[in-house]
Design a protein around this motif. Structure first.
Motif, mmCIF file in Angstrom:
data_model
loop_
_atom_site.group_PDB
_atom_site.id
_atom_site.type_symbol
_atom_site.label_atom_id
_atom_site.label_comp_id
_atom_site.label_asym_id
_atom_site.label_seq_id
_atom_site.Cartn_x
_atom_site.Cartn_y
_atom_site.Cartn_z
ATOM 1 N N GLY A 112 0.805 -1.203 0.000
ATOM 2 C CA GLY A 112 0.000 0.000 0.000
ATOM 3 C C GLY A 112 0.839 1.253 0.000
ATOM 4 N N LEU A 113 0.157 2.369 0.194
ATOM 5 C CA LEU A 113 0.804 3.683 0.238
ATOM 6 C C LEU A 113 0.850 4.155 1.684
ATOM 7 C CD1 LEU A 113 1.864 6.324 -1.037
ATOM 8 C CD2 LEU A 113 -0.537 7.000 -1.344
ATOM 9 N N VAL A 114 2.054 4.435 2.160
ATOM 10 C CA VAL A 114 2.222 4.894 3.540
ATOM 11 C C VAL A 114 3.187 6.074 3.562
ATOM 12 C CG1 VAL A 114 1.745 2.625 4.546
ATOM 13 C CG2 VAL A 114 4.094 3.280 3.997
ATOM 14 N N GLN A 115 3.288 6.692 4.709
ATOM 15 C CA GLN A 115 4.231 7.792 4.887
ATOM 16 C C GLN A 115 5.516 7.272 5.533
ATOM 17 O OE1 GLN A 115 2.052 10.776 7.145
ATOM 18 N NE2 GLN A 115 1.425 11.782 5.244
ATOM 19 N N ALA A 116 6.572 8.015 5.347
ATOM 20 C CA ALA A 116 7.852 7.659 5.961
ATOM 21 C C ALA A 116 7.671 7.519 7.475
ATOM 22 C CB ALA A 116 8.893 8.716 5.647
ATOM 23 N N GLY A 117 8.253 6.459 8.022
ATOM 24 C CA GLY A 117 8.128 6.185 9.439
ATOM 25 C C GLY A 117 7.015 5.216 9.800
ATOM 26 N N ASP A 126 12.426 2.540 0.378
ATOM 27 C CA ASP A 126 11.839 1.201 0.436
ATOM 28 C C ASP A 126 10.743 1.017 -0.616
ATOM 29 O OD1 ASP A 126 12.015 1.437 4.004
ATOM 30 O OD2 ASP A 126 13.365 0.301 2.684
ATOM 31 N N THR A 127 10.402 2.071 -1.317
ATOM 32 C CA THR A 127 9.382 1.989 -2.355
ATOM 33 C C THR A 127 9.801 1.008 -3.436
ATOM 34 O OG1 THR A 127 8.582 4.246 -1.976
ATOM 35 C CG2 THR A 127 8.180 3.283 -4.156
ATOM 36 N N ALA A 128 8.957 0.017 -3.683
ATOM 37 C CA ALA A 128 9.277 -1.036 -4.647
ATOM 38 C C ALA A 128 8.101 -1.997 -4.746
ATOM 39 C CB ALA A 128 10.527 -1.801 -4.220
ATOM 40 N N VAL A 129 8.193 -2.877 -5.708
ATOM 41 C CA VAL A 129 7.304 -4.037 -5.743
ATOM 42 C C VAL A 129 8.008 -5.139 -4.974
ATOM 43 C CG1 VAL A 129 6.136 -5.737 -7.179
ATOM 44 C CG2 VAL A 129 6.348 -3.360 -7.960
ATOM 45 N N TYR A 130 7.302 -5.726 -4.025
ATOM 46 C CA TYR A 130 7.872 -6.762 -3.164
ATOM 47 C C TYR A 130 7.351 -8.129 -3.596
ATOM 48 C CZ TYR A 130 9.890 -3.344 -0.017
ATOM 49 O OH TYR A 130 10.662 -2.334 0.515
ATOM 50 N N TYR A 131 8.289 -9.073 -3.696
ATOM 51 C CA TYR A 131 7.983 -10.423 -4.136
ATOM 52 C C TYR A 131 8.401 -11.439 -3.081
ATOM 53 C CZ TYR A 131 8.043 -8.146 -8.740
ATOM 54 O OH TYR A 131 7.817 -7.320 -9.812
ATOM 55 N N CYS A 132 7.581 -12.446 -2.886
ATOM 56 C CA CYS A 132 8.046 -13.574 -2.086
ATOM 57 C C CYS A 132 8.414 -14.705 -3.041
ATOM 58 C CB CYS A 132 7.014 -14.022 -1.066
ATOM 59 S SG CYS A 132 5.601 -14.899 -1.709
ATOM 60 N N ALA A 133 9.298 -15.565 -2.584
ATOM 61 C CA ALA A 133 9.804 -16.620 -3.436
ATOM 62 C C ALA A 133 10.165 -17.840 -2.606
ATOM 63 C CB ALA A 133 11.020 -16.123 -4.220
ATOM 64 N N LEU A 134 10.069 -18.987 -3.258
ATOM 65 C CA LEU A 134 10.398 -20.259 -2.618
ATOM 66 C C LEU A 134 11.788 -20.687 -3.066
ATOM 67 C CD1 LEU A 134 8.067 -23.246 -2.061
ATOM 68 C CD2 LEU A 134 10.284 -23.648 -3.111
ATOM 69 N N TRP A 141 7.860 -17.761 -7.739
ATOM 70 C CA TRP A 141 7.718 -16.358 -7.360
ATOM 71 C C TRP A 141 6.248 -15.957 -7.342
ATOM 72 C CZ3 TRP A 141 11.931 -13.151 -6.316
ATOM 73 C CH2 TRP A 141 13.187 -13.705 -6.585
ATOM 74 N N GLY A 142 5.928 -15.056 -6.437
ATOM 75 C CA GLY A 142 4.608 -14.461 -6.461
ATOM 76 C C GLY A 142 4.535 -13.358 -7.492
ATOM 77 N N GLN A 143 3.357 -12.751 -7.600
ATOM 78 C CA GLN A 143 3.148 -11.709 -8.598
ATOM 79 C C GLN A 143 3.618 -10.339 -8.109
ATOM 80 O OE1 GLN A 143 0.855 -12.676 -6.516
ATOM 81 N NE2 GLN A 143 0.017 -10.744 -5.752
ATOM 82 N N GLY A 144 3.855 -10.229 -6.831
ATOM 83 C CA GLY A 144 4.348 -8.979 -6.262
ATOM 84 C C GLY A 144 3.252 -8.102 -5.691
ATOM 85 N N THR A 145 3.641 -7.281 -4.735
ATOM 86 C CA THR A 145 2.720 -6.304 -4.146
ATOM 87 C C THR A 145 3.452 -4.975 -4.027
ATOM 88 O OG1 THR A 145 1.210 -5.871 -2.291
ATOM 89 C CG2 THR A 145 3.296 -6.937 -1.751
ATOM 90 N N GLN A 146 2.785 -3.903 -4.399
ATOM 91 C CA GLN A 146 3.420 -2.592 -4.439
ATOM 92 C C GLN A 146 3.458 -1.957 -3.062
ATOM 93 O OE1 GLN A 146 4.742 -0.712 -7.217
ATOM 94 N NE2 GLN A 146 5.470 0.593 -5.536
ATOM 95 N N VAL A 147 4.619 -1.466 -2.700
ATOM 96 C CA VAL A 147 4.792 -0.678 -1.484
ATOM 97 C C VAL A 147 5.314 0.690 -1.894
ATOM 98 C CG1 VAL A 147 6.085 -0.407 0.663
ATOM 99 C CG2 VAL A 147 5.197 -2.662 0.009
ATOM 100 N N THR A 148 4.591 1.724 -1.500
ATOM 101 C CA THR A 148 5.001 3.090 -1.811
ATOM 102 C C THR A 148 5.097 3.885 -0.519
ATOM 103 O OG1 THR A 148 3.880 2.984 -3.960
ATOM 104 C CG2 THR A 148 4.485 5.166 -3.140
ATOM 105 N N VAL A 149 6.261 4.472 -0.295
ATOM 106 C CA VAL A 149 6.491 5.247 0.918
ATOM 107 C C VAL A 149 6.735 6.693 0.522
ATOM 108 C CG1 VAL A 149 7.842 5.452 3.030
ATOM 109 C CG2 VAL A 149 7.535 3.204 1.959
ATOM 110 N N SER A 150 5.854 7.565 0.978
ATOM 111 C CA SER A 150 5.989 8.984 0.654
ATOM 112 C C SER A 150 6.773 9.695 1.751
ATOM 113 C CB SER A 150 4.618 9.626 0.484
ATOM 114 O OG SER A 150 3.905 9.578 1.707
ATOM 115 N N SER A 151 7.464 10.734 1.349
ATOM 116 C CA SER A 151 8.294 11.476 2.312
ATOM 117 C C SER A 151 7.505 12.591 2.979
ATOM 118 C CB SER A 151 9.514 12.062 1.598
ATOM 119 O OG SER A 151 9.092 12.898 0.540
#
Length: 123
Positions: free
Chosen positions: A10-15, A90-98, A113-123
């Motif tokens: 998801g979209l979160v703020q720094a910290g 840390d903003t990136a698409v995060y993937y888990c893998a076996l 590999w999974g399809q990924g989940t978006q992480v967005t960190v705003s400043s």
């Protein structure tokens, strides 16, 4: 055949904090190490964290050490990445893998590999 499905981005703020989950299906994964990787825009996929089959050993990239925690629940076939004190970098698409063989830090050691989940960190 193994299916890995990530959730929790998801979209979160720094910290802020986020908790990513990876659900595995199709076969038991309790005998395999699992890993989290991420790909930031314009960059290659990079190692974030890994956990051995039992959950007793964990490994982290220097950039996330002390802020992220990887864990697993073999009874539920899930792997979790708790991310605290998030930073814009840390903003990136995060993937888990076996993991199958070789280095836990190398993408080539992972077979599914999974399809990924978006992480967005705003400043």
């Amino acid at each position: 055949q193994v299916q890995l499905v990530e959730s929790g981005g998801g979209l979160v703020q720094a910290g802020d904090s986020l908790r990513l989950s990876c659900a595995a299906s199709g076969r038991t994964f309790s005998s395999n190490a699992m890993g989290w990787f991420r790909r930031a825009p314009g960059k290659e996929r990079e190692f974030v964290a890994a956990i051995n089959w039992s959950g007793l050993s964990t490994y982290y990239a220097d950039s996330v050490k002390g802020r992220f925690t990887i864990s697993r629940d073999n009874a539920k076939n899930t792997v979790t990445l708790q991310m605290n004190s998030l930073k814009p970098e840390d903003t990136a698409v995060y993937y888990c893998a076996l993991h199958y063989s070789g280095s836990l830090y190398d993408t080539r050691g992972y077979g599914y590999w999974g399809q990924g989940t978006q992480v967005t960190v705003s400043s």
